[in-house]
Write a protein that holds these residues in place. Structure first.
Motif, PDB file in Angstrom:
ATOM      1  N   SER A  74      30.428  43.673 -20.030  1.00  0.00           N
ATOM      2  CA  SER A  74      29.683  42.757 -19.089  1.00  0.00           C
ATOM      3  C   SER A  74      28.415  43.590 -18.029  1.00  0.00           C
ATOM      4  O   SER A  74      26.877  43.670 -17.826  1.00  0.00           O
ATOM      5  CB  SER A  74      30.759  41.917 -18.000  1.00  0.00           C
ATOM      6  OG  SER A  74      31.254  40.649 -18.839  1.00  0.00           O
ATOM      7  N   TYR A  88      19.315  45.088 -11.982  1.00  0.00           N
ATOM      8  CA  TYR A  88      20.864  44.644 -12.132  1.00  0.00           C
ATOM      9  C   TYR A  88      20.641  44.370 -13.094  1.00  0.00           C
ATOM     10  O   TYR A  88      19.859  45.163 -14.082  1.00  0.00           O
ATOM     11  CB  TYR A  88      20.632  43.085 -12.043  1.00  0.00           C
ATOM     12  CG  TYR A  88      19.306  42.425 -12.901  1.00  0.00           C
ATOM     13  CD1 TYR A  88      19.168  42.373 -14.350  1.00  0.00           C
ATOM     14  CD2 TYR A  88      17.708  42.854 -12.984  1.00  0.00           C
ATOM     15  CE1 TYR A  88      18.316  41.610 -15.198  1.00  0.00           C
ATOM     16  CE2 TYR A  88      16.729  42.323 -13.516  1.00  0.00           C
ATOM     17  CZ  TYR A  88      16.677  41.658 -15.278  1.00  0.00           C
ATOM     18  OH  TYR A  88      15.746  41.584 -15.623  1.00  0.00           O
ATOM     19  N   SER A  93      26.702  38.690 -14.711  1.00  0.00           N
ATOM     20  CA  SER A  93      26.116  36.551 -14.153  1.00  0.00           C
ATOM     21  C   SER A  93      26.454  36.685 -12.857  1.00  0.00           C
ATOM     22  O   SER A  93      27.457  37.352 -12.266  1.00  0.00           O
ATOM     23  CB  SER A  93      26.712  35.778 -15.399  1.00  0.00           C
ATOM     24  OG  SER A  93      28.077  35.189 -15.789  1.00  0.00           O
ATOM     25  N   GLY A  94      26.547  35.087 -12.388  1.00  0.00           N
ATOM     26  CA  GLY A  94      26.855  34.941 -11.217  1.00  0.00           C
ATOM     27  C   GLY A  94      26.607  35.616  -9.930  1.00  0.00           C
ATOM     28  O   GLY A  94      25.666  36.263  -9.540  1.00  0.00           O
ATOM     29  N   ARG A  97      26.298  39.287 -10.710  1.00  0.00           N
ATOM     30  CA  ARG A  97      24.825  39.679 -11.158  1.00  0.00           C
ATOM     31  C   ARG A  97      23.878  39.717  -9.672  1.00  0.00           C
ATOM     32  O   ARG A  97      23.312  40.893  -9.793  1.00  0.00           O
ATOM     33  CB  ARG A  97      24.174  38.730 -11.848  1.00  0.00           C
ATOM     34  CG  ARG A  97      22.487  39.793 -12.510  1.00  0.00           C
ATOM     35  CD  ARG A  97      22.355  38.269 -13.203  1.00  0.00           C
ATOM     36  NE  ARG A  97      20.707  38.318 -13.216  1.00  0.00           N
ATOM     37  CZ  ARG A  97      19.964  38.503 -14.700  1.00  0.00           C
ATOM     38  NH1 ARG A  97      21.621  38.580 -15.938  1.00  0.00           N
ATOM     39  NH2 ARG A  97      19.589  38.316 -15.514  1.00  0.00           N
TER      40      ARG A  97
END
Length: 301
Positions: A74, A88, A93-94, A97
């Protein structure tokens, strides 16, 4: 982007440490010896993550890793707006991130500049993950490793975005090396503009220490924090105008007032190949686990 790592940071030999203490006594250089053993501003000593503001510090990050799992792979595609608060990782994600960045794949670690026989390259995609321990506690895991064929160490440096390029603050975490092997180390640091503060730092098979390199040069401040990385420790750095203080398990282990940084710096949770002692063996690996991380801005009142 070149090497993003801690220059000059060394654990002194016994004679060097003794000599530094003598110089401190002669010239008034602050040392860990005899430093007050008061608690830090949040009295951060035990396993529980502190929540809320304390003293002159305003909490801007409280991460206990109890949310979504973040599997290996990830922390990839991290080469966006590097070394800025807009950085980033495209693979995240979410909230992860939003809150976390990592040195991109291919950046070299400090050992490359030291011409060590074994150096490292940052590979967040195959070293960094988040998930529960056997007891259900959420953990950030940093598992560094060296390929069987004897290639470079796969290293990892993760960065809390909330405190990138922030001036002053308080920075705390609860950490433990849960898998030990020679050739791996940490140097969690603030650096830039000829200034550097490192805490915790050290080869994982050695002692946990803190260092301060005054802005513009001068003798480093060295502070012993703990004997063993394989025990749980709460580490904290308090950086305020004209002063930096280092804590381990709530005990002040050192402070310095010499040319303390007065410019915005990022907090880098840097983990890499060792700069001293044995190098990592082919096929070896070592792992650091973090159960929580907190960070605070300064001067909110």
């Amino acid at each position: 982007m070149g090497t993003h790592a801690a220059p000059r940071t060394r654990r002194p030999t016994l004679f060097a440490a003794l000599g530094a203490c003598l110089l401190g006594a002669l010239f008034g250089i602050p040392r860990a010896d005899g430093a007050p053993r008061s608690g830090d501003a949040c009295r951060t000593t035990g396993p529980a993550m502190p929540r809320g503001d304390c003293g002159p510090f305003w909490q801007v990050l409280a991460e206990d890793f109890e949310g979504d799992r973040v599997p290996l792979g990830s922390f990839r595609d991290c080469d966006h707006h590097v070394d800025t608060s807009a950085a980033y990782c495209g693979g995240l994600s979410g909230s992860y991130r939003d809150n976390w960045w990592a040195y991109p794949t291919g950046w070299r670690d400090t050992a490359n500049d030291r011409r060590r026989a074994v150096a490292g390259v940052y590979h967040p995609e195959d070293t960094v993950s988040v998930g529960p321990a056997e007891n259900g506690d959420g953990r950030l895991r940093i598992r560094m490793w060296r390929p069987d064929d004897g290639g470079p160490v796969h290293a990892a440096a993760v960065v809390p975005r909330a405190v990138m390029q922030m001036k002053y603050g308080k920075y705390s975490a609860r950490i433990k090396v849960t898998q030990l092997a020679p050739g791996y180390k940490s140097a969690w640091l603030h650096y830039g503009g000829g200034c550097e503060m490192d805490h915790p730092e050290g080869e994982w098979t050695g002692t946990l220490s803190a260092f301060h390199h005054p802005c513009g040069g001068g003798e480093q401040g060295y502070y012993h924090g703990a004997d063993d990385w394989t025990e749980w420790h709460t580490v904290s750095t308090e950086w305020t105008p004209g002063r930096v203080r280092f804590f381990v398990d709530g005990r002040q282990v050192g402070h310095d007032t010499r040319n303390v940084p007065n410019r915005p710096l990022s907090w880098v949770l840097q983990n890499e190949s060792a700069l001293e002692g044995p190098t990592a063996a082919p096929g070896s690996s070592a792992k650091l686990e973090v159960t929580w991380v907190t960070a605070y801005a300064y001067g909110w009142k």
